[in-house]
Write an enzyme that holds these catalytic residues in place. Structure first.
Site, PDB file in Angstrom:
ATOM      1  N   ILE A  99       0.831  -1.205   0.000  1.00 43.73           N
ATOM      2  CA  ILE A  99       0.000   0.000   0.000  1.00 43.73           C
ATOM      3  C   ILE A  99       0.864   1.254   0.000  1.00 43.73           C
ATOM      4  CG2 ILE A  99      -1.660   1.327   1.364  1.00 43.73           C
ATOM      5  CD1 ILE A  99      -2.805  -1.424   2.289  1.00 43.73           C
ATOM      6  N   ASN A 144       2.101   4.669   7.573  1.00 41.76           N
ATOM      7  CA  ASN A 144       1.582   3.422   7.014  1.00 41.76           C
ATOM      8  C   ASN A 144       2.302   2.179   7.536  1.00 41.76           C
ATOM      9  OD1 ASN A 144       0.200   1.758   4.841  1.00 41.76           O
ATOM     10  ND2 ASN A 144       2.328   1.548   4.209  1.00 41.76           N
ATOM     11  N   TYR A 191      -3.320  -7.504  17.259  1.00 43.65           N
ATOM     12  CA  TYR A 191      -3.311  -6.666  16.049  1.00 43.65           C
ATOM     13  C   TYR A 191      -4.576  -5.827  15.982  1.00 43.65           C
ATOM     14  CZ  TYR A 191      -3.443  -5.356  11.131  1.00 43.65           C
ATOM     15  OH  TYR A 191      -3.525  -4.643   9.960  1.00 43.65           O
ATOM     16  N   LYS A 235      -5.000  -1.604  16.028  1.00 47.56           N
ATOM     17  CA  LYS A 235      -5.639  -0.797  14.993  1.00 47.56           C
ATOM     18  C   LYS A 235      -6.834  -0.018  15.534  1.00 47.56           C
ATOM     19  CE  LYS A 235      -2.840  -1.604  11.626  1.00 47.56           C
ATOM     20  NZ  LYS A 235      -2.018  -0.507  11.046  1.00 47.56           N
ATOM     21  N   THR A 294      -1.570  -7.360  -1.742  1.00 47.46           N
ATOM     22  CA  THR A 294      -0.187  -6.928  -1.897  1.00 47.46           C
ATOM     23  C   THR A 294       0.662  -8.124  -2.347  1.00 47.46           C
ATOM     24  OG1 THR A 294       0.327  -7.460   0.394  1.00 47.46           O
ATOM     25  CG2 THR A 294      -0.493  -5.236  -0.050  1.00 47.46           C
TER      26      THR A 294
END
Length: 244
Positions: A18, A87, A150, A154, A185
């Site tokens: 990204i 990012n 995780y 976030k 990706t």
């Protein structure tokens, strides 16, 4: 249309995925981009692909001294900074019952501590009209087995934008969250294989994974004046995964 003409951007985790897709779009729109990451080989390959309007700095977002070197390079070559795309991120699976302190530290050092210091260290170079973008995730809204650390990191990123927007009142600097869902990706393709790509894609109402370029386009929107009345917001580019 060059929506970012003459602007300077920093993208952490910008050598692949990204981040690289966003760097390409930013440059196409007229920006000069600094990418920041841990792997020199990947940084060199990305700069070679991006061309003369890109620079690379090696380092970790969880190390404030590395970020100081990044922003010193920006100041020396460009003077000021218009866009920060925080990012860089990491994540791995461990189910409840097996979670370790090291697992939590690795994830939160990059995803939360790294985001905080990426933004804080950039502020002396930024001014009115600046745009900060944090990478969130659909996982910050939804639950997922073995992804609690995780997902929690976030969710924290989402709240950082809300709180930082209050701190940035009066500066003219905006901050928003870009939250991807499953994204194809190169790393994801290698890890999941064709069957895995189809399986993850089937989880979304659009029945596919995102292309990184679609996230790059959304990041460009948040970076530009097209989103000038957005701050403390979350832009979900997740194929509807966390929306229904």
């Amino acid at each position: 249309m060059n929506r970012l003409n003459g602007m300077t951007a920093v993208i952490t985790g910008g050598a692949t995925g990204i981040g690289l897709a966003a760097a390409k779009r930013f440059i196409e729109e007229g920006a000069f981009v600094f990418i920041f990451g841990r792997r020199q080989e990947a940084l060199d390959a990305a700069v070679n692909e991006l061309g003369p309007n890109a620079r690379a700095v090696k380092g970790s977002v969880s190390e404030p001294l590395d970020l100081d070197r990044l922003y010193a390079a920006v100041k020396a070559e460009r003077g000021t900074l218009d866009i920060v795309f925080a990012n860089a991120g990491t994540g791995s699976q461990l189910a409840l019952g097996n979670i370790t302190a090291r697992h939590i530290d690795e994830i939160f050092d990059t995803n939360v501590k790294g985001a905080i210091f990426t933004v804080q260290s950039a502020l002396p170079l930024m001014g009115k009209g600046g745009s900060i973008i944090l990478t969130g995730s659909s996982a910050g809204t939804t639950g997922a087995p073995a992804f609690s650390a995780y997902s929690a990191s976030k969710a924290a990123v989402r709240n950082l934008a809300r709180s930082f927007a209050e701190d940035l009142k009066g500066t003219g600097i905006r901050i928003n969250v870009l939250s991807p869902g499953p994204t194809a990706t190169e790393l994801a393709k290698a890890a999941l294989g064709e069957d895995g790509i189809k399986a993850f894609g089937s989880m979304t109402p659009l029945q596919r994974m995102a292309d990184p370029d679609e996230l790059g386009a959304a990041a460009t929107f948040l970076a530009s004046s097209d989103s000038s009345f957005m701050t403390a917001s979350e832009l979900a580019v997740d194929g509807g995964l966390a929306q229904i």
